[in-house]
Design an enzyme around this catalytic site. Structure first.
Site, PDB file in Angstrom:
ATOM      1  N   CYS A  43      -0.779   3.238 -10.387  1.00  0.00           N
ATOM      2  CA  CYS A  43      -1.709   2.303  -9.741  1.00  0.00           C
ATOM      3  C   CYS A  43      -3.186   2.554 -10.051  1.00  0.00           C
ATOM      4  CB  CYS A  43      -1.491   2.329  -8.231  1.00  0.00           C
ATOM      5  SG  CYS A  43       0.095   1.620  -7.765  1.00  0.00           S
ATOM      6  N   PHE A 102       0.808  -1.221   0.000  1.00  0.00           N
ATOM      7  CA  PHE A 102       0.000   0.000   0.000  1.00  0.00           C
ATOM      8  C   PHE A 102       0.839   1.269   0.000  1.00  0.00           C
ATOM      9  CE2 PHE A 102      -2.497  -3.394   1.950  1.00  0.00           C
ATOM     10  CZ  PHE A 102      -3.653  -3.336   1.189  1.00  0.00           C
ATOM     11  N   LEU A 103       2.160   1.151  -0.143  1.00  0.00           N
ATOM     12  CA  LEU A 103       3.001   2.357  -0.066  1.00  0.00           C
ATOM     13  C   LEU A 103       2.640   3.341  -1.163  1.00  0.00           C
ATOM     14  CD1 LEU A 103       5.239   2.290  -2.563  1.00  0.00           C
ATOM     15  CD2 LEU A 103       6.350   0.635  -1.096  1.00  0.00           C
ATOM     16  N   GLY A 151      -3.832   9.974 -11.822  1.00  0.00           N
ATOM     17  CA  GLY A 151      -2.953   9.274 -12.756  1.00  0.00           C
ATOM     18  C   GLY A 151      -2.064   8.363 -11.944  1.00  0.00           C
ATOM     19  N   ALA A 200      -9.480  18.567  -5.241  1.00  0.00           N
ATOM     20  CA  ALA A 200      -9.895  18.602  -6.648  1.00  0.00           C
ATOM     21  C   ALA A 200      -8.673  18.868  -7.524  1.00  0.00           C
ATOM     22  CB  ALA A 200     -10.939  19.693  -6.842  1.00  0.00           C
ATOM     23  N   LEU A 254      -9.453  14.408  -0.925  1.00  0.00           N
ATOM     24  CA  LEU A 254     -10.549  15.298  -1.318  1.00  0.00           C
ATOM     25  C   LEU A 254      -9.979  16.579  -1.924  1.00  0.00           C
ATOM     26  CD1 LEU A 254     -13.210  14.972   1.561  1.00  0.00           C
ATOM     27  CD2 LEU A 254     -13.293  14.026  -0.752  1.00  0.00           C
ATOM     28  N   ASN A 283      -7.755   0.779  -3.623  1.00  0.00           N
ATOM     29  CA  ASN A 283      -7.414   1.746  -4.670  1.00  0.00           C
ATOM     30  C   ASN A 283      -8.659   2.281  -5.370  1.00  0.00           C
ATOM     31  OD1 ASN A 283      -4.745   1.808  -4.167  1.00  0.00           O
ATOM     32  ND2 ASN A 283      -4.084   0.709  -5.992  1.00  0.00           N
TER      33      ASN A 283
HETATM   34  N1  LIG Z   1       4.405   1.975  -7.680  1.00  0.00           N
HETATM   35  C1  LIG Z   1       3.585   1.992  -6.641  1.00  0.00           C
HETATM   36  O1  LIG Z   1       3.383   3.030  -6.001  1.00  0.00           O
HETATM   37  C2  LIG Z   1       2.890   0.732  -6.198  1.00  0.00           C
HETATM   38  C3  LIG Z   1       2.250   0.707  -4.955  1.00  0.00           C
HETATM   39  C4  LIG Z   1       1.626  -0.467  -4.547  1.00  0.00           C
HETATM   40  C5  LIG Z   1       1.635  -1.579  -5.371  1.00  0.00           C
HETATM   41  N2  LIG Z   1       2.248  -1.536  -6.586  1.00  0.00           N
HETATM   42  C6  LIG Z   1       2.263  -2.737  -7.413  1.00  0.00           C
HETATM   43  O2  LIG Z   1       3.557  -3.342  -7.303  1.00  0.00           O
HETATM   44  C7  LIG Z   1       3.914  -3.961  -8.536  1.00  0.00           C
HETATM   45  C8  LIG Z   1       5.236  -3.413  -9.022  1.00  0.00           C
HETATM   46  O3  LIG Z   1       5.066  -2.036  -9.311  1.00  0.00           O
HETATM   47  P1  LIG Z   1       6.317  -1.078  -9.569  1.00  0.00           P
HETATM   48  O4  LIG Z   1       5.771   0.304  -9.654  1.00  0.00           O
HETATM   49  O5  LIG Z   1       7.379  -1.368  -8.576  1.00  0.00           O
HETATM   50  O6  LIG Z   1       6.769  -1.596 -11.025  1.00  0.00           O
HETATM   51  P2  LIG Z   1       8.133  -1.279 -11.790  1.00  0.00           P
HETATM   52  O7  LIG Z   1       7.799  -1.393 -13.226  1.00  0.00           O
HETATM   53  O8  LIG Z   1       8.741  -0.021 -11.255  1.00  0.00           O
HETATM   54  O9  LIG Z   1       9.118  -2.475 -11.373  1.00  0.00           O
HETATM   55  C9  LIG Z   1       8.953  -3.812 -11.771  1.00  0.00           C
HETATM   56  C10 LIG Z   1      10.343  -4.408 -11.962  1.00  0.00           C
HETATM   57  O10 LIG Z   1      10.240  -5.818 -12.124  1.00  0.00           O
HETATM   58  C11 LIG Z   1      11.247  -6.235 -13.015  1.00  0.00           C
HETATM   59  N3  LIG Z   1      10.919  -7.586 -13.509  1.00  0.00           N
HETATM   60  C12 LIG Z   1       9.907  -7.975 -14.319  1.00  0.00           C
HETATM   61  N4  LIG Z   1       9.942  -9.302 -14.499  1.00  0.00           N
HETATM   62  C13 LIG Z   1      10.985  -9.781 -13.796  1.00  0.00           C
HETATM   63  C14 LIG Z   1      11.530 -11.083 -13.579  1.00  0.00           C
HETATM   64  N5  LIG Z   1      10.988 -12.168 -14.128  1.00  0.00           N
HETATM   65  N6  LIG Z   1      12.604 -11.196 -12.795  1.00  0.00           N
HETATM   66  C15 LIG Z   1      13.171 -10.113 -12.233  1.00  0.00           C
HETATM   67  N7  LIG Z   1      12.693  -8.851 -12.381  1.00  0.00           N
HETATM   68  C16 LIG Z   1      11.616  -8.689 -13.162  1.00  0.00           C
HETATM   69  C17 LIG Z   1      11.255  -5.143 -14.068  1.00  0.00           C
HETATM   70  O11 LIG Z   1      12.471  -5.130 -14.800  1.00  0.00           O
HETATM   71  C18 LIG Z   1      11.085  -3.893 -13.190  1.00  0.00           C
HETATM   72  O12 LIG Z   1      12.332  -3.346 -12.792  1.00  0.00           O
HETATM   73  C19 LIG Z   1       2.732  -3.713  -9.493  1.00  0.00           C
HETATM   74  O13 LIG Z   1       1.864  -4.804  -9.440  1.00  0.00           O
HETATM   75  C20 LIG Z   1       2.065  -2.494  -8.891  1.00  0.00           C
HETATM   76  O14 LIG Z   1       0.700  -2.427  -9.201  1.00  0.00           O
HETATM   77  C21 LIG Z   1       2.893  -0.395  -7.012  1.00  0.00           C
END
Ligand SMILES: NC(=O)c1ccc[n+]([C@@H]2O[C@H](COP(=O)([O-])OP(=O)(O)OC[C@H]3O[C@@H](n4cnc5c(N)ncnc54)[C@H](O)[C@@H]3O)[C@@H](O)[C@H]2O)c1
Length: 437
Positions: free
Chosen positions: A263, A152-153, A260, A255, A253, A211
């Site tokens: 997530c 949830f970060l 975007g 506006a 809240l 979300n």
């Molecule tokens: N960014 C956010 O704020 C946030 C917050 C909560 C949850 N999430 C979720 O967390 C997940 C990751 O998001 P993110 O923003 O960190 O994505 P990101 O695209 O920044 O990072 C994903 C990384 O995984 C690597 N990767 C892909 N396949 C791989 C494999 N087989 N082996 C090793 N590395 C591999 C990619 O090269 C990439 O560096 C998503 O499902 C997202 O919805 C993101």
């Protein structure tokens, strides 16, 4: 404990670094070799406040390291987290699980002793079971359990969010996995963080429901802002007036130009798709997606109107990332608004404190060295992202640099009366604006 973190992006790197700070030994894996090489050289591939210090301290303490090879990273691991991307699948909005499933296959082949395989990526209900099936198929003798531990970060305050979460959600079936996950998060007991154990399906849905709810709150206040403009009310007052009600709360809240980021857009689409597929459509979420998409274009229209048409004009844009304190440009409103203004004949001069590197790849615009540089000779300025450094601009200087004193503030960071007094034509979101003095 020994932990392997597969995927070293915004979530994997922050989670891996913070888990090593908890005292665990963590190996972060990514298949992008340059990323791992950069991290080994002490460079942080993303902008996230405070992350460089946490990474450096734990690398120095010998608790955090980086790998491209899953098998090496998993040697002796008690838990392996999947934190790879789950973008929107083109066309239908379903979460693209290609990276998750391929990580599952690689993990399966590397399982030696008992390990808990944890999905931290945001994944649709049922994915954890699908990953389990893949692992059993690839490695029938593997000794493992599955857990779902959504993250949830928030980007921009990710370190603090990981250190002090409102709650930790863990979905798992048996005691063995539960004990490992309890141990992973044991340091948080000190802060009395609630750790909620659920089924894997519930854990997966909790993430999407959270979300979607937050996205709905933003979309609700955005529609109220439009109504405020139509009836002469002030959306800041309305937000405060409803937000002081404990049942509603004052967060989310504000506006603005529409949500975007990495997530909300993809997660609302994925939830909508799951719900439709399961015959239980989420009509509210469907409306949220539609209203939010329309809003980004409507904001381009608002800017065009404020400028009295943008053909042949120069528009200064402050802020391109989807929110401040990140370099993340994924689904940022700027990616819709800027091309639309260009299509209508505007020249864009823009500045973003951390987003320039990403923006350069996605937008064909002039990127300036600071806010004042962007304003130089422009016909007006648009505030698109509320970076702190835009909150106290020197208005005399702004006025001197612009050809006309016009500000479109899509984040409501300035006071309409003061801006009018300073001689600006000031257009904000959902607030009545007095004419320039
Ligand atoms: N960014 C956010 O704020 C946030 C917050 C909560 C949850 N999430 C979720 O967390 C997940 C990751 O998001 P993110 O923003 O960190 O994505 P990101 O695209 O920044 O990072 C994903 C990384 O995984 C690597 N990767 C892909 N396949 C791989 C494999 N087989 N082996 C090793 N590395 C591999 C990619 O090269 C990439 O560096 C998503 O499902 C997202 O919805 C993101």
């Amino acid at each position: 404990m020994r932990i392997a973190m597969i995927g070293t992006g915004y979530v994997g790197l922050v989670s891996g670094a913070c888990l090593s700070e908890f005292g665990h030994t963590v190996v972060c894996v990514d298949k992008v070799e340059e990323k791992i090489a950069a991290l080994r050289a002490g460079e942080i591939p993303i902008y996230e406040p405070g992350l460089d210090e946490v990474v450096a301290a734990n690398v120095a303490a010998g608790r955090l390291s980086f790998e491209t090879d899953i098998r090496r990273a998993m040697q002796g691991a008690d838990a392996v987290f999947i934190a790879v991307g789950t973008p929107s699948r083109r066309g239908d909005g379903h979460a693209d699980l290609t990276y998750v499933y391929s990580a599952a296959e690689e993990i399966a082949a590397a399982i030696g002793r008992y390990v808990v395989v944890v999905t931290k990526s945001t994944v649709p209900v049922g994915t954890s079971r699908e990953v389990e099936t893949i692992i059993r198929r690839v490695n029938p003798g593997a000794d493992f359990d599955m857990a779902s531990n959504p993250e949830f970060l928030r980007e921009g305050s990710a370190i603090e969010d990981f250190r002090r979460p409102d709650r930790v959600v863990v979905g798992c079936d048996g005691d063995r996995a539960r004990e490992v996950m309890r141990e992973v998060y044991r340091p948080l007991y000190l802060h009395e963080t609630p750790i909620l154990f659920t089924s894997r399906e519930s854990a997966e849905l909790i993430k999407y429901a959270a979300n979607a709810f937050l996205a709905t709150k933003i979309t609700f206040i955005n529609e109220m802002a439009d109504l405020c403009e139509a009836v002469g009310a002030d959306v800041q007052d309305v937000a405060r007036g409803i937000g002081l009600d404990g049942r509603i709360g004052n967060k989310f809240l504000h506006a603005g130009p529409g949500f975007g980021g990495s997530c909300f857009p993809k997660d609302t689409l994925a939830l909508r798709k799951t719900a439709q597929d399961k015959g239980a459509p989420t009509r509210i979420v469907e409306a949220v997606v539609q209203v939010n998409d329309a809003r980004k274009l409507a904001m381009a229209g608002k800017i065009e109107k404020a400028f009295g048409g943008v053909k042949g004009k120069t528009v200064a844009i402050l802020g391109l990332t989807f929110k401040p304190n990140t370099d993340d440009m994924r689904d940022a409103p700027s990616l819709v608004i800027v091309p639309d203004l260009q299509k209508k004949g505007a020249t864009i001069r823009a500045f973003d404190p951390e987003g320039a590197r990403e923006a350069h790849k996605l937008l064909n615009i002039e990127l300036c060295k600071d806010a004042y540089d962007a304003l130089d000779g422009a016909d007006g300025v648009v505030i698109l992202t509320e970076w702190n450094q835009f909150r106290a601009l020197d208005m005399a200087r702004v006025k001197a640099l612009l050809r006309t004193p016009l500000m479109v503030d899509l984040r409501n960071i300035y006071n309409p009366a003061q801006m009018a007094k300073a001689g600006f034509k000031y257009v904000s979101v959902g607030r009545a604006t007095p004419p320039a003095a």
